[in-house]
Design a protein around this motif. Structure first.
Motif, mmCIF file in Angstrom:
data_model
loop_
_atom_site.group_PDB
_atom_site.id
_atom_site.type_symbol
_atom_site.label_atom_id
_atom_site.label_comp_id
_atom_site.label_asym_id
_atom_site.label_seq_id
_atom_site.Cartn_x
_atom_site.Cartn_y
_atom_site.Cartn_z
ATOM 1 N N GLN A 92 1.587 4.897 -3.374
ATOM 2 C CA GLN A 92 1.523 6.358 -3.393
ATOM 3 C C GLN A 92 2.813 6.933 -2.814
ATOM 4 O O GLN A 92 2.808 7.573 -1.762
ATOM 5 C CB GLN A 92 0.309 6.849 -2.614
ATOM 6 C CG GLN A 92 -1.006 6.415 -3.225
ATOM 7 C CD GLN A 92 -2.203 7.040 -2.529
ATOM 8 O OE1 GLN A 92 -2.075 7.632 -1.471
ATOM 9 N NE2 GLN A 92 -3.363 6.915 -3.125
ATOM 10 N N TRP A 117 -5.263 8.535 -5.424
ATOM 11 C CA TRP A 117 -6.589 8.308 -4.880
ATOM 12 C C TRP A 117 -6.611 8.675 -3.406
ATOM 13 O O TRP A 117 -5.648 8.420 -2.682
ATOM 14 C CB TRP A 117 -7.000 6.846 -5.047
ATOM 15 C CG TRP A 117 -7.247 6.448 -6.466
ATOM 16 C CD1 TRP A 117 -6.361 5.885 -7.327
ATOM 17 C CD2 TRP A 117 -8.472 6.600 -7.184
ATOM 18 N NE1 TRP A 117 -6.946 5.671 -8.555
ATOM 19 C CE2 TRP A 117 -8.252 6.099 -8.493
ATOM 20 C CE3 TRP A 117 -9.728 7.107 -6.867
ATOM 21 C CZ2 TRP A 117 -9.241 6.101 -9.463
ATOM 22 C CZ3 TRP A 117 -10.723 7.098 -7.837
ATOM 23 C CH2 TRP A 117 -10.482 6.597 -9.122
ATOM 24 N N MET A 118 -7.732 9.265 -2.965
ATOM 25 C CA MET A 118 -7.892 9.630 -1.557
ATOM 26 C C MET A 118 -9.332 9.373 -1.110
ATOM 27 O O MET A 118 -10.279 9.563 -1.890
ATOM 28 C CB MET A 118 -7.567 11.106 -1.339
ATOM 29 C CG MET A 118 -6.084 11.429 -1.356
ATOM 30 S SD MET A 118 -5.213 10.750 0.086
ATOM 31 C CE MET A 118 -5.889 11.756 1.407
ATOM 32 N N PRO A 119 -9.530 8.959 0.154
ATOM 33 C CA PRO A 119 -10.888 8.858 0.694
ATOM 34 C C PRO A 119 -11.409 10.253 1.024
ATOM 35 O O PRO A 119 -10.751 11.018 1.735
ATOM 36 C CB PRO A 119 -10.689 8.028 1.971
ATOM 37 C CG PRO A 119 -9.280 8.304 2.383
ATOM 38 C CD PRO A 119 -8.499 8.548 1.130
ATOM 39 N N HIS A 167 -6.637 2.130 -0.487
ATOM 40 C CA HIS A 167 -7.524 2.676 0.540
ATOM 41 C C HIS A 167 -8.726 1.759 0.766
ATOM 42 O O HIS A 167 -9.114 0.978 -0.117
ATOM 43 C CB HIS A 167 -8.030 4.061 0.120
ATOM 44 C CG HIS A 167 -6.948 5.098 0.051
ATOM 45 N ND1 HIS A 167 -6.286 5.553 1.157
ATOM 46 C CD2 HIS A 167 -6.420 5.761 -1.013
ATOM 47 C CE1 HIS A 167 -5.399 6.464 0.798
ATOM 48 N NE2 HIS A 167 -5.457 6.603 -0.517
ATOM 49 N N ILE A 195 0.837 -1.207 0.000
ATOM 50 C CA ILE A 195 0.000 0.000 0.000
ATOM 51 C C ILE A 195 0.868 1.251 0.000
ATOM 52 O O ILE A 195 0.615 2.200 -0.755
ATOM 53 C CB ILE A 195 -0.945 -0.011 1.215
ATOM 54 C CG1 ILE A 195 -1.982 -1.126 1.064
ATOM 55 C CG2 ILE A 195 -1.641 1.345 1.369
ATOM 56 C CD1 ILE A 195 -2.820 -1.345 2.303
ATOM 57 N N LEU A 227 -13.870 7.010 -2.735
ATOM 58 C CA LEU A 227 -12.531 7.427 -3.135
ATOM 59 C C LEU A 227 -12.610 8.322 -4.372
ATOM 60 O O LEU A 227 -13.433 8.106 -5.253
ATOM 61 C CB LEU A 227 -11.651 6.210 -3.445
ATOM 62 C CG LEU A 227 -11.558 5.129 -2.366
ATOM 63 C CD1 LEU A 227 -10.688 3.975 -2.854
ATOM 64 C CD2 LEU A 227 -11.028 5.700 -1.063
ATOM 65 N N PHE A 247 -9.836 7.423 6.695
ATOM 66 C CA PHE A 247 -8.439 7.280 6.291
ATOM 67 C C PHE A 247 -7.816 6.269 7.251
ATOM 68 O O PHE A 247 -7.386 6.606 8.353
ATOM 69 C CB PHE A 247 -7.718 8.632 6.367
ATOM 70 C CG PHE A 247 -6.277 8.570 5.932
ATOM 71 C CD1 PHE A 247 -5.950 8.471 4.591
ATOM 72 C CD2 PHE A 247 -5.257 8.607 6.867
ATOM 73 C CE1 PHE A 247 -4.616 8.419 4.184
ATOM 74 C CE2 PHE A 247 -3.930 8.548 6.471
ATOM 75 C CZ PHE A 247 -3.613 8.454 5.125
ATOM 76 N N HIS A 289 -5.214 3.997 7.083
ATOM 77 C CA HIS A 289 -3.850 3.469 6.998
ATOM 78 C C HIS A 289 -3.231 3.248 8.376
ATOM 79 O O HIS A 289 -2.684 2.173 8.667
ATOM 80 C CB HIS A 289 -2.976 4.417 6.176
ATOM 81 C CG HIS A 289 -1.550 3.974 6.062
ATOM 82 N ND1 HIS A 289 -0.603 4.232 7.029
ATOM 83 C CD2 HIS A 289 -0.902 3.272 5.080
ATOM 84 C CE1 HIS A 289 0.557 3.711 6.675
ATOM 85 N NE2 HIS A 289 0.405 3.134 5.488
ATOM 86 N N LEU A 304 -10.102 -3.378 0.943
ATOM 87 C CA LEU A 304 -9.145 -2.450 0.360
ATOM 88 C C LEU A 304 -9.122 -2.563 -1.159
ATOM 89 O O LEU A 304 -9.175 -3.668 -1.705
ATOM 90 C CB LEU A 304 -7.739 -2.727 0.905
ATOM 91 C CG LEU A 304 -7.581 -2.835 2.428
ATOM 92 C CD1 LEU A 304 -6.129 -3.115 2.773
ATOM 93 C CD2 LEU A 304 -8.068 -1.581 3.124
#
Length: 370
Positions: free
Chosen positions: A35, A231-233, A199, A31, A220, A145, A147, A192
């Motif tokens: 990014q 990509w972002m939530p 994410h 993961i 996302l 988020f 992670h 995921l």
């Protein structure tokens, strides 16, 4: 090589790596590799929390829509898990605004939380390990988020991990289950999307391995990070499935509360390189960008703290609260499932609460002298 060929090669590479993942550490490493250009990000967010249970709405004096909290805040995160979150809450039915500050220094295993509410002259502070106090909580961006949550769960000695694949709406998702070693019950489950930054698009929490107590569905969006895309939530809807019935916990299939949270448009920024002072209580962020956060911050600043009690009034309050704390301690002792094994646990619950109460009131008295 054309852009379509690059994307195809990248997709095949991710699929190959995902198929080879057998443990959670390898998964987190994968993961992180998806990014590599994101060193930190910051944004402003907002949302609501609404109760659906009629008994709870009546007990709390809420309106028919069940709205409990309108919240808005700012969030800063860096690689490694350091976090600064400032959240303003407008809690119903009174409508007063409280300010919550959460700071996490993950590498130092330090977390601090400060809350000033109800026009109080002083706030309440607490210090803990990030395992116990972190951004993965109601009304904070850590709920979408995930992670850092994956990293924390992966480090727990009492959990093992199962990794599998599942297809949903045409997408192949990596399913990560954290399971208690001693009783094989599922604690947490994450879905995921490795093709979209790794994410989570869904997460669920359980008790006793079978009762669903919480679920969050996450949206996302592809964002621009300098000259690359990531990509972002940006949006989540959370459901709670826990309540009390006849004084006992139960877990209905219908949600008892619903929470929405989303990043405000135009506020998400990457790689701003915040300094160490950002992750301290004394850090003061700049002017809010979003209207909702700006309004809540302004109204909070206009609230006037109530008149401080006299010394005599404080002593009376102290005696009353100590009596209440002692009574609650006896209730905890009588209701504890472990009370036949030891009476020490309930004693410490009461003693700690009483000590904290005495400390806070003595602080008020000392400030009155100053």
């Amino acid at each position: 090589m054309g852009m379509s060929e690059i994307l195809l090669t990248l997709t095949m590479s991710i699929a190959t790596q995902a198929g080879a993942v057998r443990d959670v550490k390898s998964l987190i490493d994968l993961i992180d590799s998806l990014q590599p250009r994101i060193e930190d990000f910051q944004c402003e967010f907002e949302g609501t929390k609404v109760f659906k249970n009629e008994e709870v709405k009546k007990a709390r004096g809420l309106a028919e829509d069940g709205l409990l909290d309108n919240f808005s805040g700012s969030f800063v995160w860096t690689t490694g898990g350091d976090v600064n979150a400032i959240i303003f809450h407008r809690v119903q039915p009174e409508g007063k605004i409280s300010r919550e500050l959460l700071v996490v220094r993950a590498k130092k295993h330090e977390a601090e939380r400060y809350l000033r509410s109800d026009d109080a002259p002083i706030g309440r502070g607490s210090i803990a390990d990030p395992d116990d106090m972190n951004a993965d909580r109601d009304t904070c961006l850590g709920m979408i988020f995930v992670h850092d949550t994956l990293v924390r769960l992966a480090a727990k000695e009492n959990l093992r991990v199962e990794i599998s694949e599942e297809t949903s709406e045409g997408r192949v998702l990596t399913v990560v289950k954290f399971i208690f070693k001693d009783n094989c019950r599922v604690s947490e489950c994450f879905w995921l999307d490795l093709k979209r930054g790794g994410h989570a698009v869904r997460r669920e929490s359980y008790v006793e391995g079978k009762y669903l107590v919480g679920r969050v569905d996450i949206k996302l969006v592809l964002m621009k990070v300098g000259d690359v895309e990531a990509w972002m939530p940006v949006y989540g809807v959370g459901e709670s499935h826990s309540a009390l019935k006849d004084g006992k916990p139960y877990f209905p299939k219908d949600p008892t509360s619903i929470q929405t949270i989303y990043i405000n448009d135009g506020t998400l920024e990457f790689n701003k390189h915040p300094g160490p002072v950002t992750f301290t209580i004394k850090y003061k962020p700049g002017t809010p960008i979003s209207d909702s956060l700006r309004k809540l911050e302004y109204e909070f600043g206009r609230q006037k703290p109530p008149k401080r009690p006299t010394r005599a009034e404080t002593v009376v309050m102290l005696n009353e609260q100590l009596a209440d704390a002692k009574a609650q301690g006896k209730e905890l002792e009588a209701g504890s499932p472990a009370r036949n094994q030891s009476d020490w646990s309930s004693y410490f619950v009461w003693a700690f609460g009483a000590a904290a109460l005495v400390t806070s009131i003595l602080l008020v008295l000392s400030r009155r002298r100053g």
